[in-house]
Design a protein around this motif. Structure first.
Motif, mmCIF file in Angstrom:
data_model
loop_
_atom_site.group_PDB
_atom_site.id
_atom_site.type_symbol
_atom_site.label_atom_id
_atom_site.label_comp_id
_atom_site.label_asym_id
_atom_site.label_seq_id
_atom_site.Cartn_x
_atom_site.Cartn_y
_atom_site.Cartn_z
ATOM 1 N N ILE A 52 0.965 -1.222 -0.346
ATOM 2 C CA ILE A 52 -0.202 0.087 -0.027
ATOM 3 C C ILE A 52 0.856 1.114 0.056
ATOM 4 C CG2 ILE A 52 -1.722 1.412 1.260
ATOM 5 C CD1 ILE A 52 -2.802 -1.198 2.158
ATOM 6 N N ILE A 58 -4.140 -1.267 -3.144
ATOM 7 C CA ILE A 58 -4.484 -1.937 -2.064
ATOM 8 C C ILE A 58 -4.979 -3.290 -2.329
ATOM 9 C CG2 ILE A 58 -6.858 -1.880 -0.633
ATOM 10 C CD1 ILE A 58 -6.823 1.033 -0.245
ATOM 11 N N VAL A 245 -10.413 -6.136 5.596
ATOM 12 C CA VAL A 245 -10.571 -4.538 5.837
ATOM 13 C C VAL A 245 -9.745 -4.162 7.005
ATOM 14 C CG1 VAL A 245 -12.086 -2.784 6.547
ATOM 15 C CG2 VAL A 245 -12.899 -4.516 4.643
ATOM 16 N N VAL A 248 -6.298 -3.658 6.444
ATOM 17 C CA VAL A 248 -5.625 -2.412 5.637
ATOM 18 C C VAL A 248 -6.034 -1.308 6.688
ATOM 19 C CG1 VAL A 248 -6.378 -0.945 3.729
ATOM 20 C CG2 VAL A 248 -6.548 -3.567 3.540
ATOM 21 N N THR A 249 -6.990 -1.264 7.472
ATOM 22 C CA THR A 249 -7.352 -0.323 8.539
ATOM 23 C C THR A 249 -6.080 -0.096 9.356
ATOM 24 O OG1 THR A 249 -9.673 -0.856 8.486
ATOM 25 C CG2 THR A 249 -9.062 0.538 10.079
ATOM 26 N N ILE A 252 -3.788 2.070 7.430
ATOM 27 C CA ILE A 252 -4.095 3.511 7.232
ATOM 28 C C ILE A 252 -3.880 4.331 8.413
ATOM 29 C CG2 ILE A 252 -5.720 4.808 6.293
ATOM 30 C CD1 ILE A 252 -6.463 2.887 4.365
ATOM 31 N N MET A 256 0.051 5.224 6.119
ATOM 32 C CA MET A 256 0.866 4.222 4.889
ATOM 33 C C MET A 256 2.256 4.453 4.710
ATOM 34 S SD MET A 256 -2.417 4.587 2.417
ATOM 35 C CE MET A 256 -2.974 6.129 2.955
ATOM 36 N N LEU A 291 -12.904 5.655 13.095
ATOM 37 C CA LEU A 291 -12.004 5.295 11.812
ATOM 38 C C LEU A 291 -12.551 6.507 10.638
ATOM 39 C CD1 LEU A 291 -10.467 3.036 10.373
ATOM 40 C CD2 LEU A 291 -12.457 1.906 9.650
ATOM 41 N N LEU A 295 -9.958 8.896 8.944
ATOM 42 C CA LEU A 295 -9.640 9.093 7.893
ATOM 43 C C LEU A 295 -9.872 10.463 7.105
ATOM 44 C CD1 LEU A 295 -11.053 5.545 6.815
ATOM 45 C CD2 LEU A 295 -8.942 6.421 6.394
ATOM 46 N N PRO A 299 -5.537 11.700 7.265
ATOM 47 C CA PRO A 299 -5.299 10.646 6.266
ATOM 48 C C PRO A 299 -4.095 9.875 6.232
ATOM 49 C CG PRO A 299 -5.683 12.747 5.130
ATOM 50 C CD PRO A 299 -5.988 12.811 6.789
#
Lengths: 318, 260, 311
Positions: A52, A58, A245, A248-249, A252, A256, A291, A295, A299
């Motif tokens: 990522i 992703i 998910v 990946v969360t 992030i 990243m 979350l 985000l 970010p």
């Protein structure tokens, strides 16, 4: 070695010392179990972060790679008596092959095709884990997986697994850091920013994208194999799309493209479901809400944000 | 003079537009070949075909005695053919030195496993890459900016950085797509001298450029494209006298005064 | 997730002595019905994708919410179906617009990757709220009109089957009219094609994006009100439907309207025929196998002109 390199290894050493002291302060097996799960997540997230943060793609299928590692290791050692460590390597090789098959056709396309393909892949793997119940044990899972052993000692307790898992996490972080700070890592960053210019500079962009995807899948597979031997039982629900998910969360939220960020994200989010269990009714609302806010307003992730504050010009801090 | 780069009968259509029609060109080493023409004449399309960015409908490209049409960009770079871009393509988030170090990809070795294990040969190579990058930065007057994110550089510095990146891996030939577009006269002058210096090292240069004064001053031969077709080719002084070229430029409404 | 029941015709029918032709007719009917709903969901994906390049992972939750709102307007507020239906669609459209206004527009990053994850976070949050408000148990949403089965070409058709097909057709016609005949629709198309040129013409791109989310919400709700009487209604019914609608959109050629409709119908048919003729066990995997095959072999989808852009 560059100063950022020294800083990274100093950080790694500090982490190692902290990890070595932790079991002295915490002997409750419940907490050790949480730390162990964090370790496995950190391992997956470290690999995922390479994909990522560096290649800019992703994957929503990493729970499936994690699960494939777990099921291949579990079934071959449990039902067929294979040697666990060799099986772990075999599982990683199979996962690498699967990732190559998915990566080659989708990563040569412009656009986020990988996210679509990995999403579909994870859903298929979930269905197979449930439906192939002769082999996988179906929805109730596969049990009877033997523990790993090292130098003749079974890694059967939370304590012993703690040392193994975190030891491997440190190795995994070191390998990832080496990759990032090599000509390959530079090539990955370059192709993320401008594929055209990267190719013109001699970076084999398609091969690099596929390879970094494969490497990240292998991290997940190894973590999955460890997971299977640690718990002794695996169920399909552990490896569904929601787990992907969540992984990946973690990337992030941490930041990243920051390896420390991945560590932070995994450490923050792994225990969250347990912590929120006291407010079971509002669990998803709180998790989704946090979350969403992060985000929208942060970010670049928490660690990315801290690094940005500390040293604006000069790039990444690890 | 033997041609290092030989383009034969390149044609490509975009929908209804014939962007290139049977275009041929030979560019030797140690020499500057300029490619000029009005906007939309097909100059950048030609560069993109040669550098593997787009695939032409027909034609052939030979580089250093090898058929290279259809090869991906990184293979061309390895063979010694690099390029710059009309709209800047620096890696904005990486620092200036790293940008040039990426340029050395074509001139270095070692894959994923070697990198992850940080094998000794990579450490030595990394030091050499760094040294060569700093050499390039000195040559292009960018050493002061080495640690800055490339995206924060002034436009002219970014243009020079791209050139430094393309030159770093010791290519045999460079394709430069409007290297001085947007630069002021002093910067243009300076960059022109750098291009001549590159040529003097024995490197072939293909130069796509609108700045006629520069083209006429530094080129060894000039090729003129119009509507996708090659309409004239020759040394600068002869091209300036060519009636068809003059007509094309007047007809195209371009500043012909610059030719003087 | 694996046991979501879509369509009501299963392999059971085979034992009851109906002819092979009648069976096929039955599979086609149920395939087209679920396919139409996939098409509605896929259209919602398209609308938002064309406006923003985002894959909106909350699209399935719009479907759940449509069913849940209709249920509440019917049983909670005591409205008749003829009012409950449009009220549900409009309220979910508002939720869609709010999602854009409150989560997408204020986002600090314009990276598509981050925006996609904002929709995932919104989806988690919305599901949490639905679970809190409507509970975990399955609810029953009645069909739009009383169930009087009809026999057509040997297949049993319920009025709800006809409602699904008819309303989907109506929605498509309405969308066509909106995008081709109204100023707002044309402005939305202009923004999708070239945002900066549209902005120069005085079109407010943010507003157009908000309308896209609103429309996508409405389409999702429509799908929810139509399909949940056939399947079942719960706070998470939209998850699997959303993912299949996504597969349909990819199958059609992501972003193409005609492709979304075609992709939905084709996917519904493939699914129903494999479930009926091969095995219903892998029914839920079929859509995603199709998704992978399309990405590998024809990434432009059914409506794609060429096989995807190479880097």
């Amino acid at each position: 070695m560059t100063s950022s390199g020294k800083r990274f290894y100093a950080g790694l050493l500090a982490l190692a010392v902290l990890l070595a002291l932790l079991p002295l302060a915490v002997s409750n097996p419940y907490y050790l179990n949480v730390f162990n799960v964090v370790a496995l997540n950190v391992m997956v997230v470290t690999g995922l972060n390479l994909l990522i943060g560096y290649a800019g793609h992703i994957s929503l299928g990493h729970a499936a790679f994690f699960g494939l590692g777990a099921y291949i290791s579990g079934i071959l050692t449990g039902s067929y008596g294979w040697e666990p460590w060799l099986t772990l390597i075999f599982a990683a090789a199979v996962v690498a092959l699967v990732a190559t098959i998915i990566g080659v056709p989708t990563l040569r396309l412009k656009g986020n095709y990988l996210v679509m393909a990995t999403l579909g892949f994870n859903l298929i793997v979930s269905v197979l884990m449930v439906q192939l119940d002769d082999i996988t044990g179906g929805p109730s899972g596969y049990s009877g997986i033997p523990p790993l052993s090292l130098f003749g000692h079974a890694i059967a307790t939370d304590q012993s697994f703690y040392w193994l898992a975190w030891g491997l996490v440190l190795v995994g972080l070191g390998l990832a850091r080496n990759l990032v700070h090599s000509r390959v890592g530079r090539g990955l960053k370059a192709l993320h920013e401008s594929p055209l210019a990267a190719a013109a500079s001699g970076v084999p962009i398609e091969a690099y994208k596929v390879k970094v995807f494969v490497v990240s899948a292998v991290y997940a597979s190894v973590a999955g194999s460890l997971y299977a031997h640690y718990y002794g039982i695996i169920t399909p629900a552990t490896f569904d799309i929601f787990k992907s998910v969540e992984l990946v969360t973690m990337c992030i939220i941490g930041g990243m493209g920051s390896l420390w960020g991945g560590l932070f994200g995994a450490a923050l989010i792994t225990p969250l479901p347990q912590l929120l269990a006291v407010v079971e009714e509002y669990k998803d609302i709180i998790f989704g809400g946090i979350l969403l806010v992060l985000l929208i307003f942060l970010p670049q992730g928490v660690v990315g944000w801290l690094e940005g504050k500390r040293m604006r010009p000069g790039g990444r801090a690890f | 003079m033997a041609a290092l780069l030989r383009i034969e009968g390149l044609s490509i259509r975009f929908g209804g537009l014939q962007a290139l029609e049977d275009f041929s060109l030979a560019a030797p080493a140690g020499s500057i070949t300029a490619l000029i023409g009005p906007n939309g004449a097909g100059k950048t399309t030609a560069i993109n075909c040669v550098s593997g960015v787009i695939a032409p409908d027909s034609g052939a490209v030979d580089f250093d005695g090898e058929a290279v049409l259809g090869l991906p960009g990184h293979k061309l770079a390895r063979l010694g053919l690099t390029r710059t871009f009309q709209n800047l393509q620096v890696f904005g988030l990486m620092n200036v030195r790293e940008n040039v170090m990426v340029g050395l990809h074509a001139d270095s070795h070692g894959g994923f496993s070697a990198a992850m294990l940080r094998l000794p040969f990579l450490r030595r190579q990394e030091a050499a890459i760094r040294e060569r990058a700093d050499e390039m930065l000195a040559l292009f007057g960018l050493e002061e900016l080495a640690g800055q994110p490339a995206g924060e550089l002034a436009y002219g510095d970014q243009k020079r950085l791209e050139l430094a990146r393309a030159l770093a891996a010791r290519p045999k030939m460079m394709l430069l797509d409007e290297p001085v577009a947007g630069l002021n006269p002093a910067e243009t002058e300076q960059l022109g001298e750098l291009i001549v210096k590159i040529k003097d090292q024995g490197i072939g240069v293909v130069l796509v450029e609108h700045d006629m004064a520069l083209v006429m001053r530094i080129s060894d031969q000039v090729a003129v494209l119009s509507g996708g077709k090659l309409i004239a080719q020759g040394p600068p002084d002869r091209i300036q006298q060519n009636p068809e070229v003059i007509r094309t430029y007047l007809g195209g409404g371009e500043e012909f005064g610059l030719l003087a | 997730m694996q046991n979501a029941r879509l369509g009501r015709v299963g392999p059971k029918e085979r034992e009851s002595g109906v002819s092979f032709g009648e069976q096929i007719a039955q599979y086609v009917v149920s395939g087209l019905t679920t396919g139409a709903v996939y098409a509605l969901v896929a259209l919602g994906f398209c609308l938002i994708y064309n406006a923003t390049r985002i894959v909106n992972f909350a699209q399935g939750d719009f479907l759940s919410l449509g069913g849940l709102m209709a249920y509440t307007f019917l049983t909670g507020a005591g409205l008749p179906m003829i009012l409950a239906f449009p009220c549900a669609v409009v309220s979910v459209a508002l939720v869609g617009a709010l999602l854009e206004r409150l989560a997408i527009r204020p986002a600090k990053s314009r990276q598509v990757m981050v925006l996609i994850f904002i929709t995932i976070a919104a989806s988690i949050l919305m599901r949490g709220i639905f679970k809190h408000l409507w509970g975990k148990e399955a609810l029953a949403l009645p069909p739009l009109s009383p169930e009087v089965p009809l026999k057509v070409l040997g297949a049993t058709l319920t009025p709800q089957n006809l409602w699904v097909l008819g309303m989907t057709l109506a929605a498509i016609v309405a969308l066509l009219w909106f995008f081709n005949r109204t100023l707002t629709g044309k402005a939305m198309r202009a923004t999708a094609i070239n945002p900066s040129a549209a902005a120069l013409m005085g079109i407010d791109a943010n507003r157009m994006t908000m309308y896209s989310f609103g429309l996508a919400g409405g389409l999702g709700a429509l799908a929810g009100v139509l399909i949940t009487p056939i399947t079942s209604l719960s706070y998470e019914v939209g998850v699997i439907m959303g993912l299949k609608g996504f597969a349909a959109a990819v199958l059609g050629g992501y972003g193409s309207f005609v492709g979304a409709i075609l992709g939905g119908l084709v996917l519904g048919l493939i699914e129903s025929l494999t479930a009926g003729l091969v095995s219903s066990v892998y029914k839920d995997a079929v859509a995603f196998v199709v998704l992978l095959l399309v990405l590998f072999l024809r990434p432009g989808g059914l409506m794609g002109v060429k096989s995807g852009d190479r880097v």
